[in-house]
Motif scaffolding. Structure first.
Motif, PDB file in Angstrom:
ATOM      1  N   GLU A 146     -42.584 -19.943   0.991  1.00  0.00           N
ATOM      2  CA  GLU A 146     -41.414 -19.228   0.503  1.00  0.00           C
ATOM      3  C   GLU A 146     -41.425 -19.166  -1.017  1.00  0.00           C
ATOM      4  O   GLU A 146     -41.999 -20.029  -1.689  1.00  0.00           O
ATOM      5  N   VAL A 189     -40.239 -19.566  -4.876  1.00  0.00           N
ATOM      6  CA  VAL A 189     -39.589 -20.670  -5.573  1.00  0.00           C
ATOM      7  C   VAL A 189     -38.925 -20.137  -6.829  1.00  0.00           C
ATOM      8  O   VAL A 189     -39.606 -19.640  -7.729  1.00  0.00           O
ATOM      9  N   CYS A 235     -39.259 -16.313 -10.404  1.00  0.00           N
ATOM     10  CA  CYS A 235     -39.541 -16.500  -8.979  1.00  0.00           C
ATOM     11  C   CYS A 235     -41.048 -16.470  -8.797  1.00  0.00           C
ATOM     12  O   CYS A 235     -41.684 -15.439  -9.027  1.00  0.00           O
ATOM     13  N   THR A 281     -25.212 -18.677  -6.616  1.00  0.00           N
ATOM     14  CA  THR A 281     -26.586 -19.098  -6.381  1.00  0.00           C
ATOM     15  C   THR A 281     -27.423 -17.833  -6.261  1.00  0.00           C
ATOM     16  O   THR A 281     -27.080 -16.935  -5.496  1.00  0.00           O
ATOM     17  N   TYR A 340     -30.976 -15.893  -5.452  1.00  0.00           N
ATOM     18  CA  TYR A 340     -32.152 -16.009  -4.600  1.00  0.00           C
ATOM     19  C   TYR A 340     -33.121 -14.868  -4.879  1.00  0.00           C
ATOM     20  O   TYR A 340     -32.711 -13.721  -5.060  1.00  0.00           O
ATOM     21  N   TRP A 378     -37.237 -15.373   1.503  1.00  0.00           N
ATOM     22  CA  TRP A 378     -36.293 -15.748   0.466  1.00  0.00           C
ATOM     23  C   TRP A 378     -36.509 -17.193   0.095  1.00  0.00           C
ATOM     24  O   TRP A 378     -37.050 -17.975   0.881  1.00  0.00           O
ATOM     25  N   GLY A 379     -36.067 -17.547  -1.107  1.00  0.00           N
ATOM     26  CA  GLY A 379     -36.279 -18.899  -1.586  1.00  0.00           C
ATOM     27  C   GLY A 379     -35.066 -19.782  -1.376  1.00  0.00           C
ATOM     28  O   GLY A 379     -34.128 -19.426  -0.672  1.00  0.00           O
ATOM     29  N   GLN A 380     -35.092 -20.960  -2.008  1.00  0.00           N
ATOM     30  CA  GLN A 380     -34.013 -21.928  -1.877  1.00  0.00           C
ATOM     31  C   GLN A 380     -32.855 -21.633  -2.824  1.00  0.00           C
ATOM     32  O   GLN A 380     -31.765 -22.168  -2.665  1.00  0.00           O
ATOM     33  N   THR A 392     -31.374 -20.721  -7.015  1.00  0.00           N
ATOM     34  CA  THR A 392     -31.135 -21.453  -8.255  1.00  0.00           C
ATOM     35  C   THR A 392     -29.708 -21.136  -8.699  1.00  0.00           C
ATOM     36  O   THR A 392     -29.262 -19.986  -8.644  1.00  0.00           O
TER      37      THR A 392
END
Length: 125
Positions: free
Chosen positions: A3, A5, A22, A92, A94, A115-117, A119
């Motif tokens: 995924e 980051v 990203c 947040t 993404y 999709w990422g986690q 930030t």
């Protein structure tokens, strides 16, 4: 599948700037389009900006003229330069690849392939 980051989030005062990055794997980055979406507590996911493989960009009205999406193909990296930040930008953020590239940033509110986690971006007044 790895995924994406995201990085670069933080806390700033209104009027400040942040640049989100990203890092995506080769398979993710090979998607025809990628972009940034955000979600604030208690609110729906919102597509913010997208960029197509042909360089076409698309922004939601609330960030047009303040945010700039870009990509560095050699590094498989996507960026979001955010200027003149407002408290309502708090969310947040993404990085994601939508299933469809036909809707520009609107596609990021639909089905996502990757999709990422996320930030966190916090803007204080």
């Amino acid at each position: 599948q790895v995924e994406p980051v995201e990085s670069g989030g933080g806390s700033v005062q209104a009027g400040g700037s942040l640049t989100l990055s990203c890092a995506a794997s080769g398979s993710t980055y090979s998607s025809n389009c990628m972009g940034w979406l955000r979600q604030a507590p208690g609110k729906e996911r919102e597509g913010v900006a997208s960029i197509h493989s042909d360089g076409t960009t698309s922004y939601t009205d609330s960030v047009e003229g303040r945010f700039t999406i870009s990509q560095h193909n050699a590094k498989n990296t996507l960026y979001l330069q955010m200027n003149s930040l407002k408290p309502e930008d708090t969310a947040t953020y993404y990085c994601a690849a939508p299933a469809s590239c036909n809707g520009g940033y609107l596609s990021l509110s639909g089905e996502l392939l990757y999709w990422g986690q996320g930030t966190q971006v916090t803007v204080s007044s």
